[in-house]
Design a protein around this motif. Sequence first.
Motif, PDB file in Angstrom:
ATOM      1  N   ASP A   1     -25.156  70.981 -71.852  1.00  0.00           N
ATOM      2  CA  ASP A   1     -26.346  70.137 -71.967  1.00  0.00           C
ATOM      3  C   ASP A   1     -26.702  69.966 -73.443  1.00  0.00           C
ATOM      4  OD1 ASP A   1     -28.701  68.743 -71.560  1.00  0.00           O
ATOM      5  OD2 ASP A   1     -29.879  70.556 -71.190  1.00  0.00           O
ATOM      6  N   LEU A   2     -26.456  68.782 -73.981  1.00  0.00           N
ATOM      7  CA  LEU A   2     -26.756  68.489 -75.381  1.00  0.00           C
ATOM      8  C   LEU A   2     -27.440  67.134 -75.502  1.00  0.00           C
ATOM      9  CD1 LEU A   2     -23.402  69.370 -77.224  1.00  0.00           C
ATOM     10  CD2 LEU A   2     -25.445  70.787 -77.088  1.00  0.00           C
ATOM     11  N   GLN A   3     -28.262  66.995 -76.546  1.00  0.00           N
ATOM     12  CA  GLN A   3     -28.877  65.708 -76.848  1.00  0.00           C
ATOM     13  C   GLN A   3     -28.771  65.432 -78.336  1.00  0.00           C
ATOM     14  OE1 GLN A   3     -32.890  65.362 -75.398  1.00  0.00           O
ATOM     15  NE2 GLN A   3     -32.329  65.753 -73.272  1.00  0.00           N
ATOM     16  N   VAL A   4     -28.588  64.140 -78.675  1.00  0.00           N
ATOM     17  CA  VAL A   4     -28.586  63.712 -80.072  1.00  0.00           C
ATOM     18  C   VAL A   4     -29.985  63.926 -80.640  1.00  0.00           C
ATOM     19  CG1 VAL A   4     -28.341  61.751 -81.641  1.00  0.00           C
ATOM     20  CG2 VAL A   4     -26.752  62.026 -79.724  1.00  0.00           C
ATOM     21  N   GLY A   5     -30.058  64.521 -81.828  1.00  0.00           N
ATOM     22  CA  GLY A   5     -31.345  64.760 -82.471  1.00  0.00           C
ATOM     23  C   GLY A   5     -31.934  66.105 -82.128  1.00  0.00           C
ATOM     24  N   ARG A   6     -31.801  66.532 -80.880  1.00  0.00           N
ATOM     25  CA  ARG A   6     -32.320  67.841 -80.474  1.00  0.00           C
ATOM     26  C   ARG A   6     -31.336  68.961 -80.780  1.00  0.00           C
ATOM     27  NH1 ARG A   6     -32.741  69.248 -74.230  1.00  0.00           N
ATOM     28  NH2 ARG A   6     -30.546  69.763 -74.664  1.00  0.00           N
ATOM     29  N   ASP A   7     -30.058  68.728 -80.426  1.00  0.00           N
ATOM     30  CA  ASP A   7     -29.038  69.776 -80.550  1.00  0.00           C
ATOM     31  C   ASP A   7     -28.002  69.484 -81.626  1.00  0.00           C
ATOM     32  OD1 ASP A   7     -29.948  71.334 -78.154  1.00  0.00           O
ATOM     33  OD2 ASP A   7     -29.410  69.459 -77.157  1.00  0.00           O
TER      34      ASP A   7
ATOM     35  N   ALA B   1     -13.867  66.434 -57.021  1.00  0.00           N
ATOM     36  CA  ALA B   1     -13.992  66.012 -55.618  1.00  0.00           C
ATOM     37  C   ALA B   1     -15.126  65.023 -55.403  1.00  0.00           C
ATOM     38  CB  ALA B   1     -14.202  67.237 -54.728  1.00  0.00           C
ATOM     39  N   ASP B   2     -16.086  64.984 -56.344  1.00  0.00           N
ATOM     40  CA  ASP B   2     -17.233  64.091 -56.226  1.00  0.00           C
ATOM     41  C   ASP B   2     -17.004  62.734 -56.898  1.00  0.00           C
ATOM     42  OD1 ASP B   2     -18.664  66.170 -54.980  1.00  0.00           O
ATOM     43  OD2 ASP B   2     -19.242  66.998 -56.931  1.00  0.00           O
ATOM     44  N   PHE B   3     -15.786  62.479 -57.357  1.00  0.00           N
ATOM     45  CA  PHE B   3     -15.480  61.259 -58.127  1.00  0.00           C
ATOM     46  C   PHE B   3     -15.913  60.001 -57.373  1.00  0.00           C
ATOM     47  CE2 PHE B   3     -12.897  57.813 -59.767  1.00  0.00           C
ATOM     48  CZ  PHE B   3     -12.844  58.060 -61.131  1.00  0.00           C
ATOM     49  N   GLN B   4     -16.547  59.078 -58.109  1.00  0.00           N
ATOM     50  CA  GLN B   4     -17.010  57.815 -57.542  1.00  0.00           C
ATOM     51  C   GLN B   4     -16.271  56.656 -58.212  1.00  0.00           C
ATOM     52  OE1 GLN B   4     -21.355  57.448 -57.484  1.00  0.00           O
ATOM     53  NE2 GLN B   4     -21.530  59.691 -57.516  1.00  0.00           N
ATOM     54  N   GLU B   5     -15.454  55.948 -57.443  1.00  0.00           N
ATOM     55  CA  GLU B   5     -14.684  54.836 -58.003  1.00  0.00           C
ATOM     56  C   GLU B   5     -15.615  53.720 -58.493  1.00  0.00           C
ATOM     57  OE1 GLU B   5     -11.440  53.287 -55.808  1.00  0.00           O
ATOM     58  OE2 GLU B   5     -10.475  55.231 -55.518  1.00  0.00           O
ATOM     59  N   GLY B   6     -15.145  53.034 -59.532  1.00  0.00           N
ATOM     60  CA  GLY B   6     -15.902  51.920 -60.068  1.00  0.00           C
ATOM     61  C   GLY B   6     -16.962  52.325 -61.073  1.00  0.00           C
ATOM     62  N   LYS B   7     -17.022  53.623 -61.399  1.00  0.00           N
ATOM     63  CA  LYS B   7     -18.019  54.125 -62.333  1.00  0.00           C
ATOM     64  C   LYS B   7     -17.353  54.976 -63.407  1.00  0.00           C
ATOM     65  CE  LYS B   7     -21.550  54.169 -58.711  1.00  0.00           C
ATOM     66  NZ  LYS B   7     -22.527  54.995 -57.955  1.00  0.00           N
ATOM     67  N   ILE B   8     -18.118  55.274 -64.456  1.00  0.00           N
ATOM     68  CA  ILE B   8     -17.667  56.222 -65.469  1.00  0.00           C
ATOM     69  C   ILE B   8     -18.185  57.592 -65.054  1.00  0.00           C
ATOM     70  CG2 ILE B   8     -17.734  56.900 -67.887  1.00  0.00           C
ATOM     71  CD1 ILE B   8     -18.200  53.963 -68.615  1.00  0.00           C
ATOM     72  N   ASN B   9     -17.293  58.439 -64.573  1.00  0.00           N
ATOM     73  CA  ASN B   9     -17.651  59.739 -64.019  1.00  0.00           C
ATOM     74  C   ASN B   9     -17.645  60.810 -65.110  1.00  0.00           C
ATOM     75  OD1 ASN B   9     -17.385  59.758 -60.678  1.00  0.00           O
ATOM     76  ND2 ASN B   9     -16.350  58.055 -61.686  1.00  0.00           N
ATOM     77  N   VAL B  10     -18.685  61.635 -65.135  1.00  0.00           N
ATOM     78  CA  VAL B  10     -18.831  62.664 -66.157  1.00  0.00           C
ATOM     79  C   VAL B  10     -19.092  64.019 -65.514  1.00  0.00           C
ATOM     80  CG1 VAL B  10     -20.135  63.444 -68.173  1.00  0.00           C
ATOM     81  CG2 VAL B  10     -19.816  60.984 -67.760  1.00  0.00           C
TER      82      VAL B  10
ATOM     83  N   GLN C   1     -23.109  61.268 -63.272  1.00  0.00           N
ATOM     84  CA  GLN C   1     -22.795  62.678 -63.465  1.00  0.00           C
ATOM     85  C   GLN C   1     -22.322  63.281 -62.154  1.00  0.00           C
ATOM     86  OE1 GLN C   1     -25.820  64.943 -65.462  1.00  0.00           O
ATOM     87  NE2 GLN C   1     -25.002  66.916 -64.801  1.00  0.00           N
ATOM     88  N   ILE C   2     -21.197  64.002 -62.194  1.00  0.00           N
ATOM     89  CA  ILE C   2     -20.662  64.654 -60.999  1.00  0.00           C
ATOM     90  C   ILE C   2     -20.454  66.140 -61.301  1.00  0.00           C
ATOM     91  CG2 ILE C   2     -19.570  62.559 -60.089  1.00  0.00           C
ATOM     92  CD1 ILE C   2     -16.892  63.568 -61.207  1.00  0.00           C
TER      93      ILE C   2
ATOM     94  N   ILE D   1     -14.531  62.046 -67.450  1.00  0.00           N
ATOM     95  CA  ILE D   1     -14.799  62.654 -68.752  1.00  0.00           C
ATOM     96  C   ILE D   1     -15.419  64.034 -68.568  1.00  0.00           C
ATOM     97  CG2 ILE D   1     -16.032  62.441 -70.950  1.00  0.00           C
ATOM     98  CD1 ILE D   1     -16.150  59.413 -70.482  1.00  0.00           C
ATOM     99  N   TYR D   2     -14.916  64.998 -69.334  1.00  0.00           N
ATOM    100  CA  TYR D   2     -15.545  66.315 -69.451  1.00  0.00           C
ATOM    101  C   TYR D   2     -16.322  66.306 -70.764  1.00  0.00           C
ATOM    102  CZ  TYR D   2     -12.375  67.960 -65.781  1.00  0.00           C
ATOM    103  OH  TYR D   2     -11.696  68.132 -64.591  1.00  0.00           O
ATOM    104  N   GLY D   3     -17.638  66.462 -70.684  1.00  0.00           N
ATOM    105  CA  GLY D   3     -18.424  66.384 -71.902  1.00  0.00           C
ATOM    106  C   GLY D   3     -19.865  66.749 -71.673  1.00  0.00           C
ATOM    107  N   SER D   4     -20.758  66.019 -72.332  1.00  0.00           N
ATOM    108  CA  SER D   4     -22.200  66.217 -72.209  1.00  0.00           C
ATOM    109  C   SER D   4     -22.812  64.896 -71.769  1.00  0.00           C
ATOM    110  CB  SER D   4     -22.799  66.663 -73.542  1.00  0.00           C
ATOM    111  OG  SER D   4     -22.275  67.913 -73.930  1.00  0.00           O
ATOM    112  N   TYR D   5     -23.425  64.892 -70.598  1.00  0.00           N
ATOM    113  CA  TYR D   5     -23.893  63.642 -69.999  1.00  0.00           C
ATOM    114  C   TYR D   5     -24.902  62.915 -70.891  1.00  0.00           C
ATOM    115  CZ  TYR D   5     -25.851  60.306 -66.715  1.00  0.00           C
ATOM    116  OH  TYR D   5     -26.278  59.149 -66.122  1.00  0.00           O
TER     117      TYR D   5
END
Length: 327
Positions: free
Chosen positions: A78-84, A64-73, A59-60, A37-41
Amino acid sequence: MKSKFVGITMGDPAGIGPEISLKSIEKKEEYKKSVLIYGSYDILSYYHTLLKLTTPLVQIDSVADFQEGKINVISVVDLQVGRDIEIGQVSPVAGDAAYQYVERAIADALKGDISVVTTAPLNKEALHKGGHNFAGHTEIFAALTKTKSYTMMLWSDRISVVHVSTHCSLREACDMATKERVLECVHLADNAMKKLGKTMPKIAVAGLNPHSGEAGIFGREEIDEIEPAVKQAQQEGLNVTGPVPPDTVFLKAYNGTYDVVVAMYHDQGHIPMKMVAFDSGVNVTLGLPIIRTSVDHGTAFDIAGQGIANEESMLYAVDLGKQFAEG
Protein backbone atom coordinates in the motif's frame (compact mmCIF):
# COMPACT_ATOMS: atom_id res chain seq x y z
CA MET A 1 -1.78 -27.45 -17.99
CA LYS A 2 0.30 -24.27 -18.12
CA SER A 3 -1.23 -21.05 -16.88
CA LYS A 4 -2.08 -18.53 -19.58
CA PHE A 5 -1.23 -15.59 -17.32
CA VAL A 6 1.76 -13.23 -17.42
CA GLY A 7 2.54 -11.21 -14.33
CA ILE A 8 4.21 -7.82 -14.73
CA THR A 9 6.03 -6.53 -11.65
CA MET A 10 5.81 -2.75 -11.83
CA GLY A 11 9.38 -2.11 -10.68
CA ASP A 12 10.47 0.85 -8.58
CA PRO A 13 7.27 2.83 -7.95
CA ALA A 14 9.19 6.11 -8.25
CA GLY A 15 10.38 5.27 -11.78
CA ILE A 16 8.69 4.69 -15.13
CA GLY A 17 7.67 1.10 -14.33
CA PRO A 18 4.07 1.88 -13.32
CA GLU A 19 3.57 3.92 -16.49
CA ILE A 20 4.92 1.39 -18.97
CA SER A 21 3.10 -1.46 -17.22
CA LEU A 22 -0.24 0.30 -17.62
CA LYS A 23 0.46 1.48 -21.16
CA SER A 24 1.32 -2.04 -22.27
CA ILE A 25 -1.97 -3.55 -21.16
CA GLU A 26 -3.90 -0.55 -22.49
CA LYS A 27 -2.23 -0.94 -25.89
CA LYS A 28 -2.90 -4.63 -26.60
CA GLU A 29 -6.37 -6.14 -26.37
CA GLU A 30 -5.00 -9.66 -25.89
CA TYR A 31 -3.14 -8.50 -22.77
CA LYS A 32 -6.49 -7.66 -21.17
CA LYS A 33 -7.24 -11.39 -21.23
CA SER A 34 -4.05 -12.71 -19.64
CA VAL A 35 -1.67 -10.04 -18.27
CA LEU A 36 -1.82 -8.62 -14.76
CA ILE A 37 0.32 -6.31 -12.64
CA TYR A 38 1.95 -6.93 -9.26
CA GLY A 39 2.42 -3.54 -7.65
CA SER A 40 0.69 -0.85 -5.60
CA TYR A 41 -2.89 -0.09 -6.61
CA ASP A 42 -2.92 3.57 -5.53
CA ILE A 43 0.28 4.33 -7.46
CA LEU A 44 -1.17 2.69 -10.56
CA SER A 45 -4.46 4.54 -10.05
CA TYR A 46 -2.51 7.82 -9.96
CA TYR A 47 -0.92 7.01 -13.31
CA HIS A 48 -4.16 5.66 -14.74
CA THR A 49 -5.68 9.11 -14.20
CA LEU A 50 -2.55 10.97 -15.35
CA LEU A 51 -2.42 9.01 -18.61
CA LYS A 52 -6.19 9.26 -19.17
CA LEU A 53 -6.46 5.53 -19.84
CA THR A 54 -9.83 4.09 -20.82
CA THR A 55 -9.42 0.46 -19.74
CA PRO A 56 -10.87 0.05 -16.21
CA LEU A 57 -8.38 -0.56 -13.39
CA VAL A 58 -9.38 -3.22 -10.88
CA GLN A 59 -7.73 -4.58 -7.73
CA ILE A 60 -7.76 -8.36 -7.25
CA ASP A 61 -6.50 -10.58 -4.44
CA SER A 62 -5.20 -13.45 -6.57
CA VAL A 63 -4.81 -14.60 -10.16
CA ALA A 64 -8.00 -16.66 -9.78
CA ASP A 65 -9.93 -13.38 -9.48
CA PHE A 66 -8.73 -12.09 -12.89
CA GLN A 67 -11.32 -10.03 -14.77
CA GLU A 68 -11.00 -9.97 -18.57
CA GLY A 69 -11.20 -6.63 -20.33
CA LYS A 70 -9.64 -4.75 -17.41
CA ILE A 71 -6.22 -3.86 -16.05
CA ASN A 72 -5.91 -6.28 -13.14
CA VAL A 73 -3.69 -5.39 -10.17
CA ILE A 74 -2.55 -7.54 -7.27
CA SER A 75 -1.69 -4.80 -4.80
CA VAL A 76 1.29 -6.12 -2.85
CA VAL A 77 2.23 -2.94 -0.95
CA ASP A 78 0.00 0.00 0.00
CA LEU A 79 1.75 3.14 -1.26
CA GLN A 80 0.70 6.62 -2.36
CA VAL A 81 2.51 9.34 -4.29
CA GLY A 82 3.39 12.20 -1.95
CA ARG A 83 2.61 10.25 1.21
CA ASP A 84 5.09 7.38 0.87
CA ILE A 85 7.22 8.11 -2.17
CA GLU A 86 8.19 11.00 -4.43
CA ILE A 87 8.31 10.37 -8.17
CA GLY A 88 11.85 10.33 -9.52
CA GLN A 89 13.48 10.02 -6.08
CA VAL A 90 15.51 7.15 -4.66
CA SER A 91 14.03 5.86 -1.41
CA PRO A 92 14.24 2.75 0.77
CA VAL A 93 10.43 2.51 0.77
CA ALA A 94 10.35 2.27 -3.02
CA GLY A 95 13.26 -0.18 -3.09
CA ASP A 96 11.61 -2.49 -0.59
CA ALA A 97 8.29 -2.32 -2.44
CA ALA A 98 9.94 -3.23 -5.74
CA TYR A 99 11.44 -6.30 -4.07
CA GLN A 100 8.09 -7.32 -2.58
CA TYR A 101 6.35 -7.15 -5.98
CA VAL A 102 8.94 -9.54 -7.39
CA GLU A 103 8.79 -11.84 -4.38
CA ARG A 104 5.00 -12.25 -4.71
CA ALA A 105 5.15 -12.79 -8.48
CA ILE A 106 7.86 -15.46 -8.13
CA ALA A 107 5.80 -17.24 -5.49
CA ASP A 108 2.78 -17.27 -7.82
CA ALA A 109 4.92 -18.50 -10.72
CA LEU A 110 6.35 -21.34 -8.64
CA LYS A 111 2.79 -22.34 -7.72
CA GLY A 112 1.83 -22.33 -11.41
CA ASP A 113 -0.65 -19.46 -11.13
CA ILE A 114 1.25 -17.51 -13.80
CA SER A 115 3.52 -18.85 -16.54
CA VAL A 116 5.77 -15.80 -16.97
CA VAL A 117 7.11 -13.03 -14.76
CA THR A 118 7.96 -9.87 -16.71
CA THR A 119 9.74 -7.22 -14.70
CA ALA A 120 9.73 -3.45 -15.00
CA PRO A 121 12.99 -1.84 -13.85
CA LEU A 122 14.05 -1.43 -10.25
CA ASN A 123 16.69 0.93 -8.88
CA LYS A 124 19.65 -0.88 -7.35
CA GLU A 125 20.49 1.93 -4.93
CA ALA A 126 16.91 1.99 -3.66
CA LEU A 127 16.86 -1.80 -3.47
CA HIS A 128 19.92 -1.80 -1.23
CA LYS A 129 18.60 1.07 0.91
CA GLY A 130 15.43 -0.98 1.31
CA GLY A 131 17.45 -3.79 2.88
CA HIS A 132 17.80 -6.15 -0.08
CA ASN A 133 21.46 -6.56 -1.00
CA PHE A 134 21.13 -8.06 -4.45
CA ALA A 135 22.99 -6.90 -7.54
CA GLY A 136 19.74 -6.87 -9.53
CA HIS A 137 16.70 -8.78 -10.68
CA THR A 138 18.74 -11.71 -12.03
CA GLU A 139 20.24 -12.45 -8.63
CA ILE A 140 16.88 -12.04 -6.84
CA PHE A 141 15.27 -14.60 -9.13
CA ALA A 142 18.15 -17.02 -8.69
CA ALA A 143 18.02 -16.72 -4.89
CA LEU A 144 14.23 -17.00 -4.53
CA THR A 145 14.05 -19.98 -6.89
CA LYS A 146 17.18 -21.60 -5.38
CA THR A 147 18.85 -21.70 -8.80
CA LYS A 148 22.61 -22.26 -9.03
CA SER A 149 23.17 -22.39 -12.80
CA TYR A 150 21.83 -19.25 -14.45
CA THR A 151 22.80 -16.32 -16.62
CA MET A 152 21.48 -13.19 -18.27
CA MET A 153 20.50 -13.15 -21.92
CA LEU A 154 19.70 -10.00 -23.84
CA TRP A 155 17.46 -10.76 -26.83
CA SER A 156 16.43 -8.71 -29.84
CA ASP A 157 15.23 -9.55 -33.32
CA ARG A 158 18.71 -8.66 -34.65
CA ILE A 159 21.19 -10.01 -32.10
CA SER A 160 21.08 -11.94 -28.83
CA VAL A 161 23.75 -12.10 -26.16
CA VAL A 162 24.37 -14.42 -23.19
CA HIS A 163 26.74 -13.24 -20.47
CA VAL A 164 29.42 -15.20 -18.64
CA SER A 165 29.41 -12.50 -15.94
CA THR A 166 27.29 -9.42 -15.34
CA HIS A 167 27.14 -7.40 -12.13
CA CYS A 168 30.71 -7.48 -10.88
CA SER A 169 33.89 -5.47 -11.34
CA LEU A 170 35.88 -5.86 -14.53
CA ARG A 171 38.73 -7.41 -12.55
CA GLU A 172 36.36 -10.01 -11.14
CA ALA A 173 34.87 -10.62 -14.59
CA CYS A 174 38.28 -11.70 -15.92
CA ASP A 175 38.55 -14.31 -13.17
CA MET A 176 35.04 -15.59 -13.90
CA ALA A 177 35.86 -16.44 -17.52
CA THR A 178 36.66 -20.07 -16.71
CA LYS A 179 36.23 -23.12 -18.91
CA GLU A 180 33.43 -24.42 -16.70
CA ARG A 181 31.48 -21.15 -16.68
CA VAL A 182 31.89 -20.55 -20.42
CA LEU A 183 30.70 -24.07 -21.19
CA GLU A 184 27.74 -23.63 -18.84
CA CYS A 185 26.72 -20.43 -20.64
CA VAL A 186 27.08 -22.06 -24.06
CA HIS A 187 24.61 -24.75 -22.97
CA LEU A 188 22.21 -22.17 -21.54
CA ALA A 189 22.39 -20.21 -24.79
CA ASP A 190 21.79 -23.33 -26.87
CA ASN A 191 18.75 -24.36 -24.81
CA ALA A 192 17.25 -20.87 -24.94
CA MET A 193 17.58 -20.49 -28.69
CA LYS A 194 16.05 -23.93 -29.24
CA LYS A 195 13.02 -22.86 -27.21
CA LEU A 196 12.75 -19.88 -29.56
CA GLY A 197 12.63 -22.13 -32.60
CA LYS A 198 16.27 -22.57 -33.65
CA THR A 199 16.82 -26.29 -34.19
CA MET A 200 20.63 -25.99 -34.32
CA PRO A 201 21.55 -22.56 -32.97
CA LYS A 202 24.68 -20.92 -34.33
CA ILE A 203 26.61 -19.85 -31.24
CA ALA A 204 29.65 -17.58 -31.18
CA VAL A 205 31.82 -17.30 -28.09
CA ALA A 206 33.56 -13.94 -27.79
CA GLY A 207 37.13 -13.59 -26.68
CA LEU A 208 37.96 -11.74 -23.49
CA ASN A 209 41.08 -9.89 -24.61
CA PRO A 210 41.75 -7.65 -27.62
CA HIS A 211 42.04 -9.78 -30.79
CA SER A 212 41.05 -12.78 -28.62
CA GLY A 213 44.50 -12.63 -27.04
CA GLU A 214 46.47 -12.74 -30.32
CA ALA A 215 47.92 -16.21 -29.61
CA GLY A 216 48.66 -15.33 -26.01
CA ILE A 217 50.38 -12.00 -26.66
CA PHE A 218 47.54 -10.01 -25.08
CA GLY A 219 46.49 -12.60 -22.50
CA ARG A 220 46.06 -16.35 -22.11
CA GLU A 221 42.40 -16.62 -21.09
CA GLU A 222 41.40 -17.65 -24.59
CA ILE A 223 44.04 -20.40 -24.73
CA ASP A 224 43.62 -21.69 -21.19
CA GLU A 225 39.86 -21.33 -20.62
CA ILE A 226 37.67 -20.20 -23.52
CA GLU A 227 39.01 -22.36 -26.37
CA PRO A 228 38.88 -25.59 -24.27
CA ALA A 229 35.24 -24.80 -23.41
CA VAL A 230 34.39 -24.29 -27.08
CA LYS A 231 36.11 -27.52 -28.08
CA GLN A 232 34.24 -29.50 -25.44
CA ALA A 233 30.92 -28.00 -26.56
CA GLN A 234 31.74 -28.94 -30.15
CA GLN A 235 32.52 -32.50 -29.06
CA GLU A 236 29.09 -32.57 -27.39
CA GLY A 237 27.50 -31.73 -30.72
CA LEU A 238 26.78 -28.03 -30.31
CA ASN A 239 27.15 -25.64 -33.25
CA VAL A 240 29.58 -23.28 -31.56
CA THR A 241 32.52 -21.17 -32.80
CA GLY A 242 35.16 -19.28 -30.88
CA PRO A 243 36.82 -17.53 -29.37
CA VAL A 244 35.84 -14.87 -31.91
CA PRO A 245 37.54 -11.45 -31.55
CA PRO A 246 35.11 -9.28 -29.58
CA ASP A 247 35.52 -6.27 -31.87
CA THR A 248 33.96 -8.15 -34.80
CA VAL A 249 31.74 -10.88 -33.33
CA PHE A 250 28.72 -8.62 -32.79
CA LEU A 251 28.81 -7.25 -36.32
CA LYS A 252 28.85 -10.83 -37.61
CA ALA A 253 25.90 -11.70 -35.40
CA TYR A 254 24.03 -8.59 -36.53
CA ASN A 255 24.55 -9.67 -40.14
CA GLY A 256 23.19 -13.15 -39.42
CA THR A 257 26.33 -15.27 -39.15
CA TYR A 258 25.42 -16.23 -35.57
CA ASP A 259 22.13 -16.58 -33.68
CA VAL A 260 23.59 -15.76 -30.29
CA VAL A 261 26.87 -14.52 -28.82
CA VAL A 262 28.31 -15.62 -25.48
CA ALA A 263 29.93 -12.46 -24.11
CA MET A 264 32.51 -12.54 -21.37
CA TYR A 265 31.29 -9.61 -19.26
CA HIS A 266 28.50 -7.07 -18.81
CA ASP A 267 29.55 -4.17 -21.03
CA GLN A 268 30.94 -6.39 -23.78
CA GLY A 269 27.41 -7.68 -24.34
CA HIS A 270 25.31 -4.71 -23.26
CA ILE A 271 26.92 -1.98 -25.39
CA PRO A 272 26.21 -3.56 -28.81
CA MET A 273 22.72 -4.62 -27.69
CA LYS A 274 21.76 -1.14 -26.56
CA MET A 275 23.23 0.39 -29.72
CA VAL A 276 20.94 -1.63 -31.97
CA ALA A 277 17.90 -2.46 -29.79
CA PHE A 278 17.54 0.00 -26.92
CA ASP A 279 13.73 0.16 -27.12
CA SER A 280 13.15 -3.40 -28.32
CA GLY A 281 15.69 -5.42 -26.35
CA VAL A 282 14.54 -7.94 -23.73
CA ASN A 283 16.40 -9.23 -20.69
CA VAL A 284 15.86 -12.94 -19.98
CA THR A 285 17.16 -14.94 -17.01
CA LEU A 286 18.18 -18.37 -18.28
CA GLY A 287 18.34 -21.50 -16.14
CA LEU A 288 15.41 -20.74 -13.83
CA PRO A 289 12.54 -23.16 -13.11
CA ILE A 290 10.20 -20.32 -14.15
CA ILE A 291 10.24 -17.88 -17.07
CA ARG A 292 11.47 -14.37 -16.38
CA THR A 293 11.73 -11.62 -18.97
CA SER A 294 12.33 -7.93 -18.48
CA VAL A 295 12.65 -4.61 -20.20
CA ASP A 296 16.22 -3.78 -21.14
CA HIS A 297 16.36 -0.29 -19.63
CA GLY A 298 16.39 1.41 -16.26
CA THR A 299 13.98 3.35 -14.06
CA ALA A 300 14.51 6.65 -15.95
CA PHE A 301 13.84 8.81 -12.89
CA ASP A 302 14.53 11.89 -15.03
CA ILE A 303 11.31 11.39 -17.04
CA ALA A 304 9.18 9.56 -14.47
CA GLY A 305 5.74 11.07 -13.94
CA GLN A 306 5.72 12.97 -17.22
CA GLY A 307 3.70 10.45 -19.22
CA ILE A 308 6.31 10.17 -21.97
CA ALA A 309 7.94 6.80 -21.20
CA ASN A 310 8.16 4.35 -24.10
CA GLU A 311 6.50 0.98 -23.41
CA GLU A 312 7.91 -0.83 -26.47
CA SER A 313 10.49 -2.85 -24.54
CA MET A 314 7.77 -4.02 -22.14
CA LEU A 315 5.63 -5.20 -25.06
CA TYR A 316 8.56 -7.14 -26.47
CA ALA A 317 9.32 -8.60 -23.02
CA VAL A 318 5.78 -9.86 -22.47
CA ASP A 319 5.59 -11.34 -25.97
CA LEU A 320 8.98 -13.05 -25.66
CA GLY A 321 7.92 -14.51 -22.32
CA LYS A 322 4.84 -15.97 -23.97
CA GLN A 323 7.03 -17.42 -26.71
CA PHE A 324 9.25 -19.12 -24.13
CA ALA A 325 6.16 -20.46 -22.37
CA GLU A 326 4.95 -22.02 -25.61
CA GLY A 327 8.40 -23.36 -26.58
